[in-house]
Design an enzyme around this catalytic site. Sequence first.
Site, PDB file in Angstrom:
ATOM      1  N   GLY A  10    -130.971  52.808  18.329  1.00  0.00           N
ATOM      2  CA  GLY A  10    -130.011  53.821  18.760  1.00  0.00           C
ATOM      3  C   GLY A  10    -130.076  55.064  17.900  1.00  0.00           C
ATOM      4  O   GLY A  10    -129.039  55.642  17.551  1.00  0.00           O
ATOM      5  N   GLY A  14    -126.567  61.012  17.417  1.00  0.00           N
ATOM      6  CA  GLY A  14    -125.375  60.490  16.765  1.00  0.00           C
ATOM      7  C   GLY A  14    -125.618  59.917  15.379  1.00  0.00           C
ATOM      8  O   GLY A  14    -126.462  60.399  14.611  1.00  0.00           O
ATOM      9  N   ILE A  15    -124.882  58.859  15.051  1.00  0.00           N
ATOM     10  CA  ILE A  15    -124.941  58.249  13.727  1.00  0.00           C
ATOM     11  C   ILE A  15    -126.329  57.686  13.449  1.00  0.00           C
ATOM     12  O   ILE A  15    -126.832  57.764  12.327  1.00  0.00           O
ATOM     13  CB  ILE A  15    -123.859  57.153  13.602  1.00  0.00           C
ATOM     14  CG1 ILE A  15    -122.468  57.780  13.708  1.00  0.00           C
ATOM     15  CG2 ILE A  15    -123.991  56.392  12.289  1.00  0.00           C
ATOM     16  CD1 ILE A  15    -121.343  56.764  13.826  1.00  0.00           C
ATOM     17  N   GLY A  16    -126.963  57.121  14.460  1.00  0.00           N
ATOM     18  CA  GLY A  16    -128.284  56.548  14.264  1.00  0.00           C
ATOM     19  C   GLY A  16    -129.307  57.583  13.838  1.00  0.00           C
ATOM     20  O   GLY A  16    -130.131  57.331  12.943  1.00  0.00           O
ATOM     21  N   TYR A 163    -114.543  46.706  23.493  1.00  0.00           N
ATOM     22  CA  TYR A 163    -115.483  47.262  22.519  1.00  0.00           C
ATOM     23  C   TYR A 163    -115.185  46.704  21.128  1.00  0.00           C
ATOM     24  O   TYR A 163    -116.079  46.236  20.421  1.00  0.00           O
ATOM     25  CB  TYR A 163    -115.380  48.778  22.514  1.00  0.00           C
ATOM     26  CG  TYR A 163    -116.243  49.449  21.462  1.00  0.00           C
ATOM     27  CD1 TYR A 163    -117.607  49.593  21.648  1.00  0.00           C
ATOM     28  CD2 TYR A 163    -115.673  49.947  20.289  1.00  0.00           C
ATOM     29  CE1 TYR A 163    -118.404  50.212  20.693  1.00  0.00           C
ATOM     30  CE2 TYR A 163    -116.453  50.561  19.330  1.00  0.00           C
ATOM     31  CZ  TYR A 163    -117.814  50.690  19.523  1.00  0.00           C
ATOM     32  OH  TYR A 163    -118.601  51.296  18.566  1.00  0.00           O
TER      33      TYR A 163
END
Length: 288
Positions: A10, A14-16, A163
Amino acid sequence: MDGKTVLITGSTGGIGKETARGLATLGATTFLLGRDPTRAEAAARELRADTGNPRITALTADVSRPTDLRRLATELADRVERLDVLVNNAGTSRPRREVTADGVEAMFATNVLAPFMLGGELLPLLRGGGRIVNLTGGIPKGRIDPGNLLAERKFVGFTFSQYNHTKLAVMAMSLGFADRVAEHGVTVNVAYPGHASTPGNRDLPMSAFPVVYRPAAPLLRWFGPRLLGGDAVAKASRSSVYLASSPEVEGVTGAYFDKHCRRAKWPPSVLDQANQDTVWRLCERLRG
């Protein structure tokens, strides 16, 4: 991280992607993993230019599909002799119950089963000092419901529900994994990134919000990035980069770290051995 090889799932945004940026800046040979080959290659080009590290390669796979994960493990084994770090960053949140082509609830498949499978498939490359970093997220509190892990009895689509349930489940799975791979010299820890405005949560459809919150959803989307700050995504990657690279955590396993890179207490439901065993058995059954 010179001489080290890492894989981040991922990691096309984003964070990845910020995790990949951080590790590549430290000198790691970095493999990005995304579903879309065009987007993955664009991310790799961007990071090569930004970090000055030419050893950044894009790979593609749908982490919700066990067949894709097995193919990925074979492809990586053909490319490298060793993997020093696996960061299971990929995650998804859905507004309604959906199942993959393999018949698995989509959030469980991506958020729990994928880290379980990749850790197992890549274990031969990780043996003898490799690190596995699994990400939790959302609000990982509350209890694990062993009879509703696949949302077969009840599904609530807002991000503070199913989630979170999968994020508690991946924590429970990680504890069991840490025990099982310790004899191979592999560590498994969980990172909490904190909150950030990422493409994943910005693009949530209106139906993902409970009816009572829907009138405020546009404001939440507009104010979120501004309240969190422009560097929120980079900050959210710090705990992952720390667990992947810091000598301070060499040999540390079965631990949970918060967004400030400090050890935190596991939620009581995660420590429950019955819950750990139930999640583990389900993952074993679903991987096929």
